[in-house]
Design an enzyme around this catalytic site. Sequence first.
Site, PDB file in Angstrom:
ATOM      1  CE  LYS A 179      57.740 -89.464  39.617  1.00  0.00           C
ATOM      2  NZ  LYS A 179      58.371 -88.975  40.529  1.00  0.00           N
ATOM      3  CD  GLU A 263      63.203 -89.106  33.693  1.00  0.00           C
ATOM      4  OE1 GLU A 263      62.120 -89.132  33.076  1.00  0.00           O
ATOM      5  OE2 GLU A 263      63.422 -88.324  34.621  1.00  0.00           O
ATOM      6  CG  ASN A 298      67.006 -87.891  43.811  1.00  0.00           C
ATOM      7  OD1 ASN A 298      67.783 -87.106  43.278  1.00  0.00           O
ATOM      8  ND2 ASN A 298      67.149 -89.190  43.758  1.00  0.00           N
ATOM      9  CD  GLU A 351      56.842 -85.605  40.248  1.00  0.00           C
ATOM     10  OE1 GLU A 351      56.033 -86.547  40.211  1.00  0.00           O
ATOM     11  OE2 GLU A 351      57.433 -85.270  41.283  1.00  0.00           O
ATOM     12  CG  ASN A 353      54.399 -83.096  42.497  1.00  0.00           C
ATOM     13  OD1 ASN A 353      54.453 -84.290  42.234  1.00  0.00           O
ATOM     14  ND2 ASN A 353      55.455 -82.384  42.804  1.00  0.00           N
ATOM     15  NE  ARG A 355      51.870 -84.227  46.036  1.00  0.00           N
ATOM     16  CZ  ARG A 355      53.064 -83.678  46.210  1.00  0.00           C
ATOM     17  NH1 ARG A 355      53.181 -82.525  46.831  1.00  0.00           N
ATOM     18  NH2 ARG A 355      54.142 -84.269  45.752  1.00  0.00           N
ATOM     19  CG  PHE A 411      73.911 -84.467  52.733  1.00  0.00           C
ATOM     20  CD1 PHE A 411      74.758 -83.486  53.211  1.00  0.00           C
ATOM     21  CD2 PHE A 411      74.299 -85.212  51.636  1.00  0.00           C
ATOM     22  CE1 PHE A 411      75.977 -83.253  52.612  1.00  0.00           C
ATOM     23  CE2 PHE A 411      75.519 -84.989  51.025  1.00  0.00           C
ATOM     24  CZ  PHE A 411      76.357 -83.999  51.520  1.00  0.00           C
TER      25      PHE A 411
HETATM   26  P1  ADP Z   1      59.433 -87.142  43.044  1.00  0.00           P
HETATM   27  O1  ADP Z   1      58.099 -87.537  42.583  1.00  0.00           O
HETATM   28  O2  ADP Z   1      59.981 -88.080  44.038  1.00  0.00           O
HETATM   29  O3  ADP Z   1      59.493 -85.742  43.453  1.00  0.00           O
HETATM   30  P2  ADP Z   1      60.808 -86.316  40.622  1.00  0.00           P
HETATM   31  O4  ADP Z   1      60.691 -86.982  39.339  1.00  0.00           O
HETATM   32  O5  ADP Z   1      60.076 -85.042  40.786  1.00  0.00           O
HETATM   33  O6  ADP Z   1      60.375 -87.337  41.766  1.00  0.00           O
HETATM   34  O7  ADP Z   1      62.341 -86.058  40.929  1.00  0.00           O
HETATM   35  C1  ADP Z   1      62.814 -85.575  42.145  1.00  0.00           C
HETATM   36  C2  ADP Z   1      64.240 -85.076  41.999  1.00  0.00           C
HETATM   37  O8  ADP Z   1      65.103 -86.087  41.475  1.00  0.00           O
HETATM   38  C3  ADP Z   1      64.401 -83.934  41.034  1.00  0.00           C
HETATM   39  O9  ADP Z   1      64.152 -82.714  41.644  1.00  0.00           O
HETATM   40  C4  ADP Z   1      65.838 -84.064  40.580  1.00  0.00           C
HETATM   41  O10 ADP Z   1      66.713 -83.515  41.523  1.00  0.00           O
HETATM   42  C5  ADP Z   1      66.056 -85.553  40.571  1.00  0.00           C
HETATM   43  N1  ADP Z   1      65.813 -86.097  39.223  1.00  0.00           N
HETATM   44  C6  ADP Z   1      64.708 -86.728  38.786  1.00  0.00           C
HETATM   45  N2  ADP Z   1      64.819 -87.113  37.518  1.00  0.00           N
HETATM   46  C7  ADP Z   1      66.042 -86.723  37.104  1.00  0.00           C
HETATM   47  C8  ADP Z   1      66.764 -86.822  35.881  1.00  0.00           C
HETATM   48  N3  ADP Z   1      66.274 -87.419  34.810  1.00  0.00           N
HETATM   49  N4  ADP Z   1      68.006 -86.282  35.822  1.00  0.00           N
HETATM   50  C9  ADP Z   1      68.539 -85.690  36.903  1.00  0.00           C
HETATM   51  N5  ADP Z   1      67.918 -85.568  38.077  1.00  0.00           N
HETATM   52  C10 ADP Z   1      66.680 -86.064  38.194  1.00  0.00           C
HETATM   53  P1  ADP Z   2      57.803 -84.020  45.483  1.00  0.00           P
HETATM   54  O1  ADP Z   2      56.789 -85.103  45.457  1.00  0.00           O
HETATM   55  O2  ADP Z   2      58.066 -83.479  44.142  1.00  0.00           O
HETATM   56  O3  ADP Z   2      59.026 -84.290  46.270  1.00  0.00           O
HETATM   57  P2  ADP Z   2      57.146 -82.465  47.739  1.00  0.00           P
HETATM   58  O4  ADP Z   2      58.476 -81.950  48.049  1.00  0.00           O
HETATM   59  O5  ADP Z   2      55.963 -81.593  47.916  1.00  0.00           O
HETATM   60  O6  ADP Z   2      57.080 -82.858  46.223  1.00  0.00           O
HETATM   61  O7  ADP Z   2      57.004 -83.806  48.598  1.00  0.00           O
HETATM   62  C1  ADP Z   2      55.813 -84.263  49.068  1.00  0.00           C
HETATM   63  C2  ADP Z   2      55.883 -85.749  49.150  1.00  0.00           C
HETATM   64  O8  ADP Z   2      56.448 -86.116  50.398  1.00  0.00           O
HETATM   65  C3  ADP Z   2      54.536 -86.377  49.105  1.00  0.00           C
HETATM   66  O9  ADP Z   2      54.195 -86.791  47.834  1.00  0.00           O
HETATM   67  C4  ADP Z   2      54.681 -87.559  50.026  1.00  0.00           C
HETATM   68  O10 ADP Z   2      55.136 -88.693  49.366  1.00  0.00           O
HETATM   69  C5  ADP Z   2      55.717 -87.134  51.021  1.00  0.00           C
HETATM   70  N1  ADP Z   2      55.134 -86.594  52.264  1.00  0.00           N
HETATM   71  C6  ADP Z   2      55.515 -85.452  52.831  1.00  0.00           C
HETATM   72  N2  ADP Z   2      54.824 -85.216  53.925  1.00  0.00           N
HETATM   73  C7  ADP Z   2      53.954 -86.220  54.074  1.00  0.00           C
HETATM   74  C8  ADP Z   2      52.944 -86.525  55.026  1.00  0.00           C
HETATM   75  N3  ADP Z   2      52.656 -85.742  56.040  1.00  0.00           N
HETATM   76  N4  ADP Z   2      52.290 -87.645  54.870  1.00  0.00           N
HETATM   77  C9  ADP Z   2      52.555 -88.459  53.871  1.00  0.00           C
HETATM   78  N5  ADP Z   2      53.464 -88.214  52.937  1.00  0.00           N
HETATM   79  C10 ADP Z   2      54.174 -87.110  53.024  1.00  0.00           C
HETATM   80 MG    MG Z   3      58.936 -84.266  42.241  1.00  0.00          MG
END
Ligand code: ADP
Ligand code: ADP
Ligand code: MG
Length: 733
Positions: A179, A263, A298, A351, A353, A355, A411
Amino acid sequence: MIFQRCKSVIRLYPSCKFCHKPFSYKHLQLRGLHTSWSRLSNYSYQQFLDQQYWNDKHSKDEKNFDKVLIANRGEIACRVINTCRRLGIKSVAVHSEVDSFAPHVKLADEAVCIGPAPTSESYLVMDKIVEAAKQTGAQAVHPGYGFLSENMDFAAKLTENDIVFVGPNSEAIHMMGDKIESKRIGNKAKVNTVPGFDGEVPTEEDAIRISNDIGYPVMIKASAGGGGKGMRIAWNDDDTRKGFRLSKAEAKSSFGDDRMLIEKYIDNPRHIELQVLCDKHGNAIYLNERECSIQRRNQKVIEEAPSVYLDEGTRRAMGLQATQLAKAVGYDSAGTVEFLVDSQKNFYFLEMNTRLQVEHPITELITGVDLVHQMLRVAKGYPLQLTQEDIGIKGWSVECRVYAEDPYKGFGLPSVGRLNKYREPTHIPNIRCDSGVEEGSEISIYYDSMICKLVSYGDDRKQALDTMSKALDHYEIRGVTHNIPLLRDIIEEERFRSGDITTNYLQDVYPDGFKGKKLNTQESMRLAALACCVRYKQELQSTLFLNQTRIANQTRIPKMQSFKVKIPGVDEISVDVTSAQNQFMVAMNGEQLNLSDNFSLSDSVLAPEINGDTCYFQLLDRFPSGDIKFRYFGTVFTVSVLSDSFAAMMKHMPEKIEPDLSALVIAPMPGLVKSVNVSVGDMVSEGNEACVLEAMKMQNSLLATKTARVSKVNFKAGDTVGEGDVIVELEDI
Ligand code: ADP
Ligand code: ADP
Ligand code: MG
């Protein structure tokens, strides 16, 4: 001895009223399914699946891989194998010892066991997977999501061994998988990023200083984070201190990398992400957006495509930034660029992803593209045949993530167990179920607690949501606690239906947590009426069976039966039920309800017509005490139906006294005690952290719920606890 064949035993059975085939016991057993089948007799799930990729462009003469190994488990492994099968590619599954008979293993052409259950000894061990690929002659490895999917070393290792990694090049993973790094690149590529400090935050003291510079509220995040883990909001210095410590520990145990960033916390945003698809020839397109604002901790629970919020202009602007970013890092696979969008439609890059994303099916359904096929094609080096003009939006799609978790606790706290009964609603048209479990499967502490991705499709949002409701009503899961009550409630909730959603949706709509579906008067009456009809049938059945001579005794059964019914939260109601010609007449509170008698007690989904509306109930259990358990609008309701005389006697029974739970710190889920922060004799006040419990790789801080003295500590750091175990006991001062 002479055996004689007696011709007279051959009886003529009438035909089944649902499928018109000669009637047999099987039809009785299947009646529940039959009811739905009869209406949809010409519907085929397979056909629906076969037709979903109508826009999956490629050249006819393209030669794909011969054999692909899938370095994952569960639904995503099955999902990838399904595309391999469709394309005639041989598939190899890898699995841990406990997964030996898992669906993804059965579905694949070959399977290799790669170690014991813990992921660190099986699915995360690169060498074992490379070895498995070499041993089976797989030319490529698809990593799914999670596990090694965003691990650049893994991608590099495969390349060294002349095995193709079905994902982006390791340089792009490196740049985007982190990130901190991706924010820097985003800034350079002129992508709007969330304001904040784009470097690593080393210590708690730095965290506090930087948070104050940015201005509260802030978001503390693990640079390597994913799946909502390693992330905390902080509103003040205290939150920062605590959040920094917990998130860092979580990041260390989940990702083995505890670098943190901070952030600005964008208040009340929407999470909208863009699917991109790129090849090795510099082509990059976007496949519209997915709205993923419904989140808990989140992490997403309900997603939809497209988003109600985006107009064509914003969509194009976001799409351009997404492809711009992808091009800036030489991205060459399917990927997702996540944005937060505020109330002014300003959007900020969150961010990328690198994949296949969990929620990719909704994009597939509205664009007709098979993302896994396209990933395989571009990994093989073929240029994209799809251009931006080929990508439109056809219809609407919604995904519900069905998790083994308890929605009544924050939740959704993960739960474990065996799927004693499991039936997916694939007989409902326009429903796609992506799952990697079957009846008898175990949801264990070792892996993700997702049971299935239930995906619906419709011409418009309303249709997609209505279909989803129906599918949730027909989805049968027994043996593990699951989040269908919450999903079902959201799908019909007014604010969600109107499209007015943000990432704070759950906290806003359920400020005191989710407490189950709240029935209105009409719904309560319908539930009470159905419960009485079930009881009526039950009485009828027991009388008939007790007396054997059915016909003779028919006359003894009273035509009308009277009951006292109690539904939680509603006063006792007196109900009279009369039955005639496939119809129940139910009188209560001076009203009459007519219910069609189209169900049997062995059906698990009952679909009676009540005053002309078809209603769905799952009949879960019937107890000798008179209690009947239903699932109605997703929520479980226990209805007490007593005969008049029994109800009179029950009035004299003593009431059960609930124990005082505020004096106990209880494990809300099975897990590992990371630390106990109090000892016997300590004084604690409400909100003090009593211990930290690690479950499903999340650090949960368990708090004292009142001011008291610690009287007992039953566990120490390193112990494993089960759900409901009392970790710390308190006594009043
Ligand atoms: P992850 O890799 O775990 O998916 P993200 O950075 O994509 O992490 O954030 C996941 C969720 O967390 C976002 O969809 C949002 O709801 C919340 N979030 C992340 N960063 C912020 C931010 N700066 N302000 C508000 N919500 C945030
Ligand atoms: P985000 O990373 O933004 O939340 P996703 O909603 O696609 O995006 O979440 C996928 C994430 O959830 C993966 O990065 C991983 O950390 C976790 N995850 C979900 N399912 C699995 C699985 N079967 N094995 C390992 N990790 C998993
Ligand atoms: Mg994310």
